[in-house]
Design a protein around this motif. Structure first.
Motif, PDB file in Angstrom:
ATOM      1  N   VAL A   1      15.541  10.137   1.312  1.00 32.61           N
ATOM      2  CA  VAL A   1      15.844   9.031  -0.439  1.00 32.61           C
ATOM      3  C   VAL A   1      15.321  10.388  -1.157  1.00 32.61           C
ATOM      4  O   VAL A   1      13.920  10.524  -1.429  1.00 32.61           O
ATOM      5  N   LYS A   2      16.309  10.990  -1.927  1.00 34.51           N
ATOM      6  CA  LYS A   2      15.894  12.405  -2.039  1.00 34.51           C
ATOM      7  C   LYS A   2      16.361  12.730  -3.478  1.00 34.51           C
ATOM      8  O   LYS A   2      16.058  12.894  -4.313  1.00 34.51           O
TER       9      LYS A   2
ATOM     10  N   ALA B   1       1.029  -1.025  -0.195  1.00 31.28           N
ATOM     11  CA  ALA B   1      -0.232  -0.212   0.102  1.00 31.28           C
ATOM     12  C   ALA B   1       0.539   1.534  -0.359  1.00 31.28           C
ATOM     13  O   ALA B   1       0.529   2.456   0.017  1.00 31.28           O
ATOM     14  N   GLY B   2       2.260   0.766   0.335  1.00 35.54           N
ATOM     15  CA  GLY B   2       2.701   1.906  -0.037  1.00 35.54           C
ATOM     16  C   GLY B   2       2.961   2.850   1.888  1.00 35.54           C
ATOM     17  O   GLY B   2       3.806   3.802   1.496  1.00 35.54           O
ATOM     18  N   ARG B   3       3.281   2.157   2.843  1.00 32.68           N
ATOM     19  CA  ARG B   3       3.199   2.708   3.645  1.00 32.68           C
ATOM     20  C   ARG B   3       4.740   2.037   4.263  1.00 32.68           C
ATOM     21  O   ARG B   3       4.675   0.811   4.105  1.00 32.68           O
ATOM     22  N   ARG B   4       5.040   2.302   5.342  1.00 29.84           N
ATOM     23  CA  ARG B   4       5.918   1.807   6.004  1.00 29.84           C
ATOM     24  C   ARG B   4       5.777   1.015   7.135  1.00 29.84           C
ATOM     25  O   ARG B   4       4.323   1.410   8.025  1.00 29.84           O
TER      26      ARG B   4
ATOM     27  N   THR C   1       4.571   8.069  -1.652  1.00 29.69           N
ATOM     28  CA  THR C   1       4.908   9.965  -2.317  1.00 29.69           C
ATOM     29  C   THR C   1       4.881  10.673  -0.470  1.00 29.69           C
ATOM     30  O   THR C   1       6.307  10.722  -0.091  1.00 29.69           O
ATOM     31  N   ALA C   2       3.662  10.705   0.170  1.00 25.52           N
ATOM     32  CA  ALA C   2       3.662  10.407   1.268  1.00 25.52           C
ATOM     33  C   ALA C   2       4.160  10.079   2.387  1.00 25.52           C
ATOM     34  O   ALA C   2       5.247  10.765   3.352  1.00 25.52           O
ATOM     35  N   THR C   3       4.570   8.761   2.165  1.00 26.25           N
ATOM     36  CA  THR C   3       5.394   7.886   3.069  1.00 26.25           C
ATOM     37  C   THR C   3       7.210   8.232   3.207  1.00 26.25           C
ATOM     38  O   THR C   3       7.709   8.881   4.199  1.00 26.25           O
ATOM     39  N   ILE C   4       7.080   8.431   1.678  1.00 29.17           N
ATOM     40  CA  ILE C   4       8.823   8.968   1.769  1.00 29.17           C
ATOM     41  C   ILE C   4       9.164  10.405   2.247  1.00 29.17           C
ATOM     42  O   ILE C   4      10.178  11.028   2.597  1.00 29.17           O
ATOM     43  N   GLU C   5       8.477  11.751   1.947  1.00 27.01           N
ATOM     44  CA  GLU C   5       7.839  12.833   2.454  1.00 27.01           C
ATOM     45  C   GLU C   5       8.291  12.949   4.064  1.00 27.01           C
ATOM     46  O   GLU C   5       8.824  13.428   4.610  1.00 27.01           O
ATOM     47  N   ARG C   6       7.709  11.790   4.602  1.00 29.06           N
ATOM     48  CA  ARG C   6       7.627  11.622   6.230  1.00 29.06           C
ATOM     49  C   ARG C   6       9.104  11.175   6.186  1.00 29.06           C
ATOM     50  O   ARG C   6       9.536  11.603   7.261  1.00 29.06           O
ATOM     51  N   TYR C   7       8.846   9.913   6.075  1.00 31.23           N
ATOM     52  CA  TYR C   7      10.467   9.735   6.118  1.00 31.23           C
ATOM     53  C   TYR C   7      11.997  10.421   5.602  1.00 31.23           C
ATOM     54  O   TYR C   7      12.534  10.547   6.857  1.00 31.23           O
ATOM     55  N   ASN C   8      11.703  10.804   4.790  1.00 28.27           N
ATOM     56  CA  ASN C   8      12.872  12.300   4.723  1.00 28.27           C
ATOM     57  C   ASN C   8      12.817  13.646   5.884  1.00 28.27           C
ATOM     58  O   ASN C   8      13.623  14.057   5.952  1.00 28.27           O
TER      59      ASN C   8
END
Ligand SMILES: Cc1cc2nc3c(=O)[nH]c(=O)nc-3n(C[C@H](O)[C@H](O)[C@H](O)COP(=O)(O)OP(=O)(O)OC[C@H]3O[C@@H](n4cnc5c(N)ncnc54)[C@H](O)[C@@H]3O)c2cc1C
Length: 542
Positions: A461-462, A350-353, A433-440
């Motif tokens: 992940v930039k 689902a794209g979630r961590r 993309t929301a997961t990666i934004e939060r992770y970053n």
């Protein structure tokens, strides 16, 4: 939703295989990037109610031959070979039965405590209580502490004996593994207690167990290959007095055991009804996707299409009155694909961590099956922009070598934008993309506010190109069985000893609880060896 069929339609990145690195990775991690899948022995129509079935109605009258022994060992892998060794060293006449043309061999990691060899190699001496308490925690307090006390007391002495009597005379190598380079990567903490028996680059016990079989045969053990045990024989008082087995040519033999039968038949993961009965539903699903029990074995070593892991040993013991440990049982599983052992960002379909990626891979599988989102197809995605900085690996493999291995695998996707990458792997772009934004964001802060991963492993992940590595989670073996005492004598439902019956290795219950225990690398092999040795010794002295 993505499925494996969806993946195979897409174009993969390819690269040259880095075999030396792959072998070293497999050797150190106990993992392999290219498993051989075997399917389950029985169909999905099997129900958990019929897992036990009826004992075959065989008696001495149905047998073509009778063989007399003191101790009969069923199964000739780690637990079986060490059972035969324990019995032989204590003066017993031993027969060992193996249904296949050769013993099963898995990984060659083993953990031993405070041996002379480890001391001479400069390894630390540990307080057994410290390690056993740690194991108790790692098994969710479900293990039988007495079993691990026996392992702590005897594993060092056992590995010294094996080195002296078997490995050195046969010229088989043995080494202490280097201390993990990045111990803080393993949330469960790992002690520096690993000894590899055999060539460390091969990651299997073929060499060691071949040496064991040669030693056993040279010292008088009668080893019968292609001979499958079918049912235990008991006298009127319930004592186990032997076993009936069928050879390749169909002939049946009653192997009489004056002192005891030791059941070392290993995993039951090839038996769908047993898996349904004793494993969690999601674990059973994982198994349907990939049972890699024979992944390290050469094809020519497998003599029949019949799986070796059909749980017949567990059932034989239950027919004789043994009681299985209550479920859910433990299992060993791990990921294949990606940078195994590197804590890059992981997302589900689902794209979630969904976890702290610094867990040891055999523990990560527990996060996968317990997360609400465990997908059909049992795979997840490792996401990175690996060109930024390569993540260190807990097994000390050069990150560049590991990166080359990961990129040469199948199921690798590359894109210049995160949205494109999400499309490629069929993950919802907005969630991804929301997961990666939060992770970053957390990487920038240096604090993992969600899963508490150490800051040194927070790499954003930039910068493109972005990569997604498909991680396929596989089931390796079941690690549970019947109740025993600390001499590995099998107990009945009233927790009384069934005279003449012993178990060792993956037929024994309360070894691990829900999950493989990783206080050291290779806790299963060494515990199976100690259990086998103690069972053989006890039977021989009866
Ligand atoms: C691929 C793989 C890699 C692993 N790597 C590691 C590792 O590095 N470290 C670690 O600690 N653990 C590892 N494990 C787990 C560990 O190997 C097992 O827990 C351990 O091998 C258990 O050994 P065993 O002797 O009980 O059973 P098994 O190794 O499963 O052997 C059972 C034997 O019994 C025989 N048999 C079965 N039924 C019959 C019958 N009816 N009659 C006669 N013979 C029979 C089988 O053919 C087989 O040879 C690995 C497991 C696998 C599958």
């Amino acid at each position: 939703m993505t499925d494996m069929k969806g993946i195979s339609r897409r174009s993969f990145l390819t690269g040259s295989a880095v075999l030396g690195g792959a072998a070293a990775l497999a050797g150190l991690a106990g993992c392999s990037p290219a498993p051989k899948d075997t399917s389950m022995a029985e169909t999905g129509s099997a129900t958990e109610e019929d897992w036990l079935g009826e004992a075959p109605a065989l008696t001495e009258a149905d047998c073509d031959n009778v063989v007399d022994a003191d101790v009969v060992v069923i199964g000739s892998a780690v637990a079986g070979s060490l059972s035969a060794f324990g019995a032989l060293e204590n003066g017993a006449k031993v027969v060992m039965l193996e249904r296949n043309k050769i013993f099963h061999y898995g990984g060659n990691q083993g953990s031993f405590l405070n041996s002379e060899f480890q001391k001479q190699s400069g390894k630390p001496t540990y307080d057994p209580k410290e390690i056993v308490y740690h194991i108790v925690g790692n098994t969710a307090n479900r293990c039988d502490i007495r079993q691990w006390r026996v392992w702590a007391d005897r594993s060092g002495e056992l590995v010294d004996t094996l080195i002296e009597k078997v490995l050195t005379p046969a010229g088989i190598p043995f080494t202490c593994s280097p201390a993990p380079d990045e111990p803080e990567l393993w949330l469960n903490r790992v002690f520096d207690i690993n000894v590899v028996l055999g060539d460390p680059t091969k990651d299997n016990y073929k060499e060691f167990l071949s040496g064991m079989h040669a030693y056993l045969a040279d010292n008088g053990a009668d080893i019968r290959y292609n001979t499958k045990a079918e049912v235990l024989v008991q006298d009127e008082a319930g004592r186990v007095t032997g076993v009936i087995a069928t050879a390749e040519d169909g002939s049946r033999t009653l192997f009489k055991a004056a002192k005891g039968v030791i059941v070392c038949t290993g995993s039951y993961a090839g038996n769908a009804a047993m898996v349904k009965k004793f494993q969690q539903e999601k674990v059973a699903k994982l198994l349907e996707e990939g049972n890699v029990y024979t992944m390290y074995m050469d094809t020519e070593d497998l003599s029949s299409a019949e799986p070796m892991d059909d749980g017949i040993g567990h059932r034989m013991m239950c027919w004789a009155g043994a009681e299985m440990e209550g479920g859910p049982h433990g299992f060993l599983g791990w990921p294949n694909g990606g940078h195994i052992g590197c804590p890059n960002l992981e997302v589900d379909q689902a794209g979630r961590r969904y976890m702290n990626e610094a867990l040891f891979p055999v523990n990560q599988v527990q996060q996968v099956v317990s997360a609400a989102s465990m997908p059909s197809g049992a795979f997840t995605w490792e996401i990175s922009s690996t060109e930024d900085r390569l993540m260190p690996c807990f097994i000390g493999i050069d990150p560049n070598v590991l990166d080359a291995i990961a990129k040469s695998g199948t199921g690798v996707y590359q894109a210049d934008t995160l949205e494109e990458l999400a499309e490629l792997i069929d993950v919802d772009p907005a969630t991804f993309t929301a997961t990666i934004e939060r992770y970053n964001e957390m990487c920038e802060k240096g604090v993992d506010e969600d899963f508490m991963k150490s800051s040194e492993y927070l790499i954003p992940v930039k910068n493109p190109p972005f990569y997604a590595f498909n991680e396929k989670w596989v089931f390796v073996c079941s690690i549970a069985g019947v109740h025993t005492n600390d001499k590995f004598q099998v107990l009945n439902a009233d927790h009384e000893v069934i005279p003449g019956l012993f178990a060792a290795g993956n037929t024994v219950g309360r070894r691990f609880g829900y999950a493989y225990e990783s206080s050291g690398m290779g806790m299963s092999n060494s515990q199976a060896m100690v259990a086998g040795y103690v069972a053989g010794e006890t039977a021989a002295k009866a």
